[in-house]
Design an enzyme around this catalytic site. Structure first.
Site: not given
Ligand code: IMP
Length: 202
Positions: A8, A10, A13, A39, A68, A157-159
């Site tokens: 990853t 990200n 993560k 992809e 994921d 991060f994220g949500y």
């Molecule tokens: P992936 O990289 O396609 O698995 O997308 C994961 C996405 O889900 C992240 O970019 C966040 O938007 C959301 N996400 C997954 N895990 C978390 C978490 O632990 N906290 C907040 N958002 C998360």
């Protein structure tokens, strides 16, 4: 020492996966910044996790681990789900706004007026480990909570700022990293694949 590549880029993560794997004695490597985007065209968390881990394992000839994950909101029949990372791709970023912030803004827009009792949601994670000899491990875990009406907290991060852990009455973004690692979908899935990994090695 077993070498594992985390498939990853990200940063959120990575921050949650790298330290626990190192503590368990793995030699952890990450993808370089210019590594090609993989992809994610699967139709489930599991398919996408396997796509990423298989790609990196075959490309770099090393054990690869990928997750994921995403947020599933009950009122939205599971959306944004596997599209969590790109949920607000149809929104124009405001000046200085990050993609994560735009995703949260879109989710709040769509959930406007939905009362607290209908805002149940859960993070889901599928974690895959793929070995050069073709063996594969997969684990699924969830973290249940409630979607707030506004962001709280600056960590994670994220949500995370919108996701309330009702037992602790804290959002993912209000928790110390160590607290989130004791409760999150990703931490539990990582634990499960590591246990399976250990069993394989016996
Ligand atoms: P992936 O990289 O396609 O698995 O997308 C994961 C996405 O889900 C992240 O970019 C966040 O938007 C959301 N996400 C997954 N895990 C978390 C978490 O632990 N906290 C907040 N958002 C998360």
């Amino acid at each position: 020492m077993k070498k594992v590549i985390i498939a990853t880029k990200n940063k959120g993560k990575l921050a949650e996966l790298e330290a626990p794997l190192k503590e368990l004695g793995f030699c952890v490597e990450t993808l370089s910044a210019d590594y090609p985007e993989i992809e994610e065209n699967g139709t489930s968390f599991e398919e996408n996790a396997l796509i990423k881990a298989r790609f990196v394992c075959r490309d770099l000839h090393c054990i690869a681990i990928a997750d994921d994950s995403g947020l599933c909101v009950e009122y939205l029949n599971g959306a944004p789900g596997i599209f969590s990372a790109r949920y607000a791709n149809d929104y124009t970023l405001l000046p200085g706004e990050t993609k994560d912030q735009a995703n949260n803004r879109k989710l709040l827009d769509i959930m406007q007026g939905v009362p607290m009792e209908k805002r149940q949601c859960a993070f889901h994670c599928a974690m895959a480990v793929v070995f050069p000899d073709g063996k594969e491990l997969i684990a699924h875990k969830t973290w249940e909570g409630r979607l707030l009406f506004e962001e709280r907290g600056k960590n994670g991060f994220g949500y995370d700022p919108l996701f309330l852990d009702e037992e602790l009455q804290l959002t993912g973004a209000q928790m110390e990293k160590s607290v989130k690692m004791g409760r999150s979908h990703r931490a539990k899935a990582l634990q499960a694949v590591i246990e399976a990994f250990r069993t394989l090695e016996k």
